[in-house]
Design a protein around this motif. Sequence first.
Motif, PDB file in Angstrom:
ATOM      1  N   GLY A 115       0.751  -1.135  -0.011  1.00 20.81           N
ATOM      2  CA  GLY A 115       0.011   0.114   0.063  1.00 20.81           C
ATOM      3  C   GLY A 115       0.816   1.524   0.031  1.00 20.81           C
ATOM      4  O   GLY A 115       0.390   2.456   0.190  1.00 20.81           O
ATOM      5  N   ALA A 116       2.100   1.240  -0.343  1.00 14.51           N
ATOM      6  CA  ALA A 116       2.979   2.536  -0.301  1.00 14.51           C
ATOM      7  C   ALA A 116       2.405   3.413  -1.173  1.00 14.51           C
ATOM      8  O   ALA A 116       2.359   4.607  -1.069  1.00 14.51           O
ATOM      9  CB  ALA A 116       4.307   2.091  -0.451  1.00 14.51           C
ATOM     10  N   ALA A 117       2.221   2.980  -2.342  1.00 11.62           N
ATOM     11  CA  ALA A 117       1.578   3.711  -3.609  1.00 11.62           C
ATOM     12  C   ALA A 117       0.338   4.448  -3.347  1.00 11.62           C
ATOM     13  O   ALA A 117       0.397   5.540  -3.780  1.00 11.62           O
ATOM     14  CB  ALA A 117       1.620   3.060  -4.926  1.00 11.62           C
ATOM     15  N   GLU A 118      -0.598   3.676  -2.692  1.00 12.39           N
ATOM     16  CA  GLU A 118      -1.839   4.201  -2.219  1.00 12.39           C
ATOM     17  C   GLU A 118      -1.818   5.339  -1.338  1.00 12.39           C
ATOM     18  O   GLU A 118      -2.573   6.057  -1.408  1.00 12.39           O
ATOM     19  CB  GLU A 118      -2.538   2.746  -1.904  1.00 12.39           C
ATOM     20  N   THR A 164      -9.435  -5.396  -4.904  1.00 14.62           N
ATOM     21  CA  THR A 164      -9.289  -6.451  -5.814  1.00 14.62           C
ATOM     22  C   THR A 164      -8.479  -6.550  -6.853  1.00 14.62           C
ATOM     23  O   THR A 164      -7.945  -7.589  -7.618  1.00 14.62           O
ATOM     24  CB  THR A 164     -10.979  -6.827  -6.557  1.00 14.62           C
ATOM     25  N   THR A 165      -7.976  -5.400  -7.333  1.00 16.21           N
ATOM     26  CA  THR A 165      -6.957  -5.011  -8.576  1.00 16.21           C
ATOM     27  C   THR A 165      -5.693  -5.328  -8.060  1.00 16.21           C
ATOM     28  O   THR A 165      -4.683  -5.350  -8.729  1.00 16.21           O
ATOM     29  CB  THR A 165      -7.126  -3.699  -9.162  1.00 16.21           C
ATOM     30  N   THR A 166      -5.584  -5.323  -6.784  1.00 14.51           N
ATOM     31  CA  THR A 166      -4.203  -5.616  -6.205  1.00 14.51           C
ATOM     32  C   THR A 166      -3.928  -6.945  -5.553  1.00 14.51           C
ATOM     33  O   THR A 166      -2.992  -7.341  -4.844  1.00 14.51           O
ATOM     34  CB  THR A 166      -3.888  -4.690  -5.043  1.00 14.51           C
ATOM     35  N   ALA A 167      -5.075  -8.039  -5.936  1.00 19.25           N
ATOM     36  CA  ALA A 167      -4.620  -9.207  -5.630  1.00 19.25           C
ATOM     37  C   ALA A 167      -3.486  -9.952  -6.027  1.00 19.25           C
ATOM     38  O   ALA A 167      -2.960  -9.750  -7.018  1.00 19.25           O
ATOM     39  CB  ALA A 167      -5.997 -10.108  -5.934  1.00 19.25           C
ATOM     40  N   THR A 168      -2.693 -10.492  -5.082  1.00 18.45           N
ATOM     41  CA  THR A 168      -1.508 -11.150  -5.407  1.00 18.45           C
ATOM     42  C   THR A 168      -1.516 -12.561  -6.573  1.00 18.45           C
ATOM     43  O   THR A 168      -2.571 -13.165  -6.686  1.00 18.45           O
ATOM     44  CB  THR A 168      -0.569 -11.601  -4.161  1.00 18.45           C
ATOM     45  N   THR A 169      -0.355 -12.710  -7.410  1.00 20.43           N
ATOM     46  CA  THR A 169      -0.665 -13.622  -8.384  1.00 20.43           C
ATOM     47  C   THR A 169       0.228 -14.838  -7.938  1.00 20.43           C
ATOM     48  O   THR A 169       1.508 -14.718  -7.284  1.00 20.43           O
ATOM     49  CB  THR A 169      -0.069 -13.216  -9.620  1.00 20.43           C
ATOM     50  N   THR A 170       0.005 -15.918  -8.284  1.00 20.76           N
ATOM     51  CA  THR A 170       0.828 -17.121  -7.966  1.00 20.76           C
ATOM     52  C   THR A 170       1.329 -17.781  -9.160  1.00 20.76           C
ATOM     53  O   THR A 170       0.447 -18.368 -10.192  1.00 20.76           O
ATOM     54  CB  THR A 170      -0.204 -18.453  -7.205  1.00 20.76           C
ATOM     55  N   THR A 171       2.322 -17.801  -9.582  1.00 27.95           N
ATOM     56  CA  THR A 171       3.056 -17.944 -10.638  1.00 27.95           C
ATOM     57  C   THR A 171       3.671 -19.606 -10.658  1.00 27.95           C
ATOM     58  O   THR A 171       4.038 -20.068 -11.850  1.00 27.95           O
ATOM     59  CB  THR A 171       4.191 -17.310 -11.157  1.00 27.95           C
ATOM     60  N   GLY A 172       3.885 -20.172  -9.476  1.00 30.20           N
ATOM     61  CA  GLY A 172       4.570 -21.260  -9.358  1.00 30.20           C
ATOM     62  C   GLY A 172       6.151 -21.423  -9.371  1.00 30.20           C
ATOM     63  O   GLY A 172       6.763 -22.077  -9.127  1.00 30.20           O
ATOM     64  N   ILE A 173       6.606 -19.766  -9.322  1.00 30.64           N
ATOM     65  CA  ILE A 173       7.960 -19.893  -9.422  1.00 30.64           C
ATOM     66  C   ILE A 173       8.378 -19.254  -8.064  1.00 30.64           C
ATOM     67  O   ILE A 173       7.655 -18.154  -7.616  1.00 30.64           O
ATOM     68  CB  ILE A 173       8.480 -18.851 -10.414  1.00 30.64           C
ATOM     69  N   ASP A 174       9.263 -19.448  -7.306  1.00 28.13           N
ATOM     70  CA  ASP A 174       9.603 -19.243  -5.739  1.00 28.13           C
ATOM     71  C   ASP A 174       9.815 -17.771  -5.753  1.00 28.13           C
ATOM     72  O   ASP A 174       9.034 -17.111  -4.893  1.00 28.13           O
ATOM     73  CB  ASP A 174      10.722 -20.052  -5.353  1.00 28.13           C
ATOM     74  N   LEU A 175      10.615 -17.307  -6.216  1.00 26.15           N
ATOM     75  CA  LEU A 175      11.169 -15.813  -5.956  1.00 26.15           C
ATOM     76  C   LEU A 175       9.909 -14.878  -6.469  1.00 26.15           C
ATOM     77  O   LEU A 175       9.392 -13.984  -5.559  1.00 26.15           O
ATOM     78  CB  LEU A 175      12.138 -15.462  -6.792  1.00 26.15           C
TER      79      LEU A 175
END
Length: 285
Positions: free
Chosen positions: A49-52, A66-77
């Motif tokens: 929330g720093a930008a907000e 809802t537009t800032t929900a995190t994404t799960t890519t399957g890549i660790d980093l």
Amino acid sequence: MAPPDDKHKKKQFDLINRGVKRSTPLGTASFIGMRLADIPWQYHLLHNGAAERALAAVGLSTLAATTTATTTTGIDLPDKLGLPLPRLLLLAMAAGSSAKQIFWLTYLSAEEFPVSAAVPVGLFNTAVNSLNSILIAGAATSSLAAGSSGPRLSLLLGQDSSYGDLPLSLLAGALLYAAGITIETLSEYQRLRFKRAARNQGKVCKVGLWRWARHVNYFGYALWRGGYAMVGCGWVGGLLMGLWMGWDLSSRAVSVLDEYCSKRYGEQWVQFKKEVPYRIIPGVY
């Protein structure tokens, strides 16, 4: 009416002292430090929330959660960073541009780069990157805004299917960024290889991408800067940034280099301008 004497022409602003080739350890260290520090700073703006908060401080509204929900890519980093895809792209672009510019300074360029040049260039890059990181959170400025015009991509990312509705400008911006970084870096590497060959000493580089335009590396820079802004601010933001960069480079930087190259190469440069009529954009300008 006679043209003005060259001594009375207005000299264009340029931070680089063209033709002066020497090591500047303090300037180099300052620039590298600033570019590396930009990456965690951009993450700070994009995360938690720093930008907000920055937008709220000046009275501007932000996007829904809802537009800032995190994404799960399957890549660790990437998953550990806890960022949604658009913000993850902005962070990757910040890191990529830092890596490219450090590579340019430490390997591709031999000209002096004192602290007086390193600091303003570093601050400019951080300021522009920060603007993109903040504006992506704005209700009226983000490429993700519900009311933004243009086609959208239907993607299913992670477990939140509502997050899959992404603007096409996101993909376009990422492609422009990748193309621009590649063109800028490859052209500068080709020029370095050309100049390192003993048989090419004192000659104008006319190989590779330099046959497309006389300042083709500037074309690459304007492309990736526009693509970066497009991911953050959508079609309009990307177009405005690309046009602004193109205007600055064509009206200022090209004039500086034309003057320098005319003095250094003489008739060679005149001939090169005839063989390659385009300044920055191949086939257009």
